[in-house]
Design a protein around this motif. Structure first.
Motif, mmCIF file in Angstrom:
data_model
loop_
_atom_site.group_PDB
_atom_site.id
_atom_site.type_symbol
_atom_site.label_atom_id
_atom_site.label_comp_id
_atom_site.label_asym_id
_atom_site.label_seq_id
_atom_site.Cartn_x
_atom_site.Cartn_y
_atom_site.Cartn_z
ATOM 1 N N ARG A 8 1.795 20.967 -9.727
ATOM 2 C CA ARG A 8 1.887 19.685 -10.427
ATOM 3 C C ARG A 8 1.923 19.908 -11.921
ATOM 4 N NH1 ARG A 8 -2.164 17.433 -6.447
ATOM 5 N NH2 ARG A 8 -0.848 16.257 -5.034
ATOM 6 N N VAL A 9 2.847 19.249 -12.560
ATOM 7 C CA VAL A 9 2.977 19.327 -14.009
ATOM 8 C C VAL A 9 2.150 18.232 -14.666
ATOM 9 C CG1 VAL A 9 4.597 19.198 -15.927
ATOM 10 C CG2 VAL A 9 5.263 20.351 -13.830
ATOM 11 N N SER A 10 2.102 17.059 -14.051
ATOM 12 C CA SER A 10 1.316 15.960 -14.594
ATOM 13 C C SER A 10 0.899 15.021 -13.468
ATOM 14 C CB SER A 10 2.117 15.190 -15.646
ATOM 15 O OG SER A 10 3.262 14.628 -15.055
ATOM 16 N N ILE A 11 -0.096 14.211 -13.752
ATOM 17 C CA ILE A 11 -0.592 13.212 -12.811
ATOM 18 C C ILE A 11 -0.675 11.891 -13.553
ATOM 19 C CG2 ILE A 11 -2.569 12.471 -11.434
ATOM 20 C CD1 ILE A 11 -3.208 15.418 -10.967
ATOM 21 N N ILE A 12 -0.193 10.837 -12.919
ATOM 22 C CA ILE A 12 -0.275 9.500 -13.479
ATOM 23 C C ILE A 12 -1.236 8.709 -12.613
ATOM 24 C CG2 ILE A 12 0.988 7.378 -13.971
ATOM 25 C CD1 ILE A 12 3.503 9.154 -14.284
ATOM 26 N N THR A 13 -2.235 8.119 -13.218
ATOM 27 C CA THR A 13 -3.205 7.317 -12.493
ATOM 28 C C THR A 13 -2.912 5.845 -12.741
ATOM 29 O OG1 THR A 13 -4.880 9.026 -12.730
ATOM 30 C CG2 THR A 13 -5.664 6.815 -12.198
ATOM 31 N N LEU A 14 -2.719 5.098 -11.680
ATOM 32 C CA LEU A 14 -2.460 3.664 -11.757
ATOM 33 C C LEU A 14 -3.631 2.960 -11.091
ATOM 34 C CD1 LEU A 14 1.284 3.826 -10.711
ATOM 35 C CD2 LEU A 14 0.379 3.585 -13.023
ATOM 36 N N ASN A 15 -4.430 2.251 -11.864
ATOM 37 C CA ASN A 15 -5.619 1.606 -11.331
ATOM 38 C C ASN A 15 -5.301 0.228 -10.762
ATOM 39 O OD1 ASN A 15 -7.430 3.694 -12.068
ATOM 40 N ND2 ASN A 15 -7.312 2.995 -14.168
ATOM 41 N N THR A 16 -5.872 -0.038 -9.598
ATOM 42 C CA THR A 16 -5.722 -1.361 -9.000
ATOM 43 C C THR A 16 -6.687 -2.311 -9.683
ATOM 44 O OG1 THR A 16 -7.373 -0.884 -7.322
ATOM 45 C CG2 THR A 16 -5.084 -0.357 -6.789
ATOM 46 N N GLY A 17 -6.550 -3.549 -9.385
ATOM 47 C CA GLY A 17 -7.424 -4.555 -9.970
ATOM 48 C C GLY A 17 -6.618 -5.787 -10.287
ATOM 49 N N ARG A 18 -7.109 -6.565 -11.206
ATOM 50 C CA ARG A 18 -6.449 -7.812 -11.581
ATOM 51 C C ARG A 18 -5.010 -7.545 -12.016
ATOM 52 N NH1 ARG A 18 -10.061 -11.787 -14.907
ATOM 53 N NH2 ARG A 18 -11.198 -11.642 -12.958
ATOM 54 N N GLY A 19 -4.075 -8.208 -11.389
ATOM 55 C CA GLY A 19 -2.662 -8.059 -11.741
ATOM 56 C C GLY A 19 -1.922 -7.008 -10.938
ATOM 57 N N ALA A 20 -2.635 -6.161 -10.204
ATOM 58 C CA ALA A 20 -1.965 -5.136 -9.403
ATOM 59 C C ALA A 20 -1.488 -5.764 -8.098
ATOM 60 C CB ALA A 20 -2.902 -3.977 -9.117
ATOM 61 N N ARG A 21 -0.245 -5.444 -7.719
ATOM 62 C CA ARG A 21 0.264 -5.955 -6.442
ATOM 63 C C ARG A 21 1.369 -5.062 -5.919
ATOM 64 N NH1 ARG A 21 2.038 -11.601 -8.550
ATOM 65 N NH2 ARG A 21 -0.127 -11.675 -8.098
ATOM 66 N N ALA A 22 1.541 -5.121 -4.616
ATOM 67 C CA ALA A 22 2.614 -4.400 -3.934
ATOM 68 C C ALA A 22 3.463 -5.431 -3.213
ATOM 69 C CB ALA A 22 2.046 -3.397 -2.937
ATOM 70 N N THR A 23 4.789 -5.336 -3.382
ATOM 71 C CA THR A 23 5.694 -6.303 -2.779
ATOM 72 C C THR A 23 6.893 -5.578 -2.190
ATOM 73 O OG1 THR A 23 5.097 -7.820 -4.562
ATOM 74 C CG2 THR A 23 6.950 -8.445 -3.199
ATOM 75 N N SER A 24 7.218 -5.910 -0.957
ATOM 76 C CA SER A 24 8.407 -5.357 -0.312
ATOM 77 C C SER A 24 9.565 -6.329 -0.507
ATOM 78 C CB SER A 24 8.143 -5.151 1.179
ATOM 79 O OG SER A 24 9.298 -4.653 1.802
ATOM 80 N N HIS A 25 10.710 -5.796 -0.906
ATOM 81 C CA HIS A 25 11.908 -6.601 -1.124
ATOM 82 C C HIS A 25 13.011 -6.139 -0.169
ATOM 83 C CE1 HIS A 25 10.273 -8.353 -4.815
ATOM 84 N NE2 HIS A 25 9.817 -7.141 -5.089
ATOM 85 N N PRO A 26 13.140 -6.776 0.988
ATOM 86 C CA PRO A 26 14.249 -6.438 1.891
ATOM 87 C C PRO A 26 15.526 -7.125 1.406
ATOM 88 C CG PRO A 26 12.868 -8.126 2.875
ATOM 89 C CD PRO A 26 12.235 -7.759 1.554
ATOM 90 N N TYR A 27 16.628 -6.448 1.505
ATOM 91 C CA TYR A 27 17.919 -7.007 1.078
ATOM 92 C C TYR A 27 18.900 -6.937 2.246
ATOM 93 C CZ TYR A 27 16.047 -6.565 -3.629
ATOM 94 O OH TYR A 27 15.273 -6.675 -4.752
#
Length: 90
Positions: A8-27
């Motif tokens: 691994r060259v780098s790690i990005i941490t994305l914290n959940t909480g207020r405003g975090a969401r996951a959405t599936s977009h089928p087309y």
């Protein structure tokens, strides 16, 4: 999914909480998109080609679903782990 393991060259941490969401977009005329929104940052997960789904794409989607389910169960266990409902600190 068998991929060559690299350092691994780098790690990005994305914290959940207020405003975090996951959405599936089928087309109807292209492959689906999974959007992960973390406030001002969005991550889009797509297949290797916009109009084609490969067996590797299916395998990755299944792996993603399994690991997301494991993550959700761990978060739920941590949340319900304390009487005050605030979860564990470590």
């Amino acid at each position: 999914m068998t991929r060559r393991r690299t350092h691994r060259v780098s790690i990005i941490t994305l914290n959940t909480g207020r405003g975090a969401r996951a959405t599936s977009h089928p087309y109807p005329s292209r492959t689906p998109v999974l959007a992960l929104d973390f406030g001002a940052l969005s991550v889009l997960v797509t297949t290797s080609a916009g109009d084609l789904v490969t067996s590797a794409d299916v395998e990755f989607a299944r792996q993603l679903a399994r690991e997301a389910d494991r993550f959700a169960r761990s978060v739920e266990r941590s949340f319900h782990g304390l009487a005050n409902g605030k979860g564990i600190a470590a």
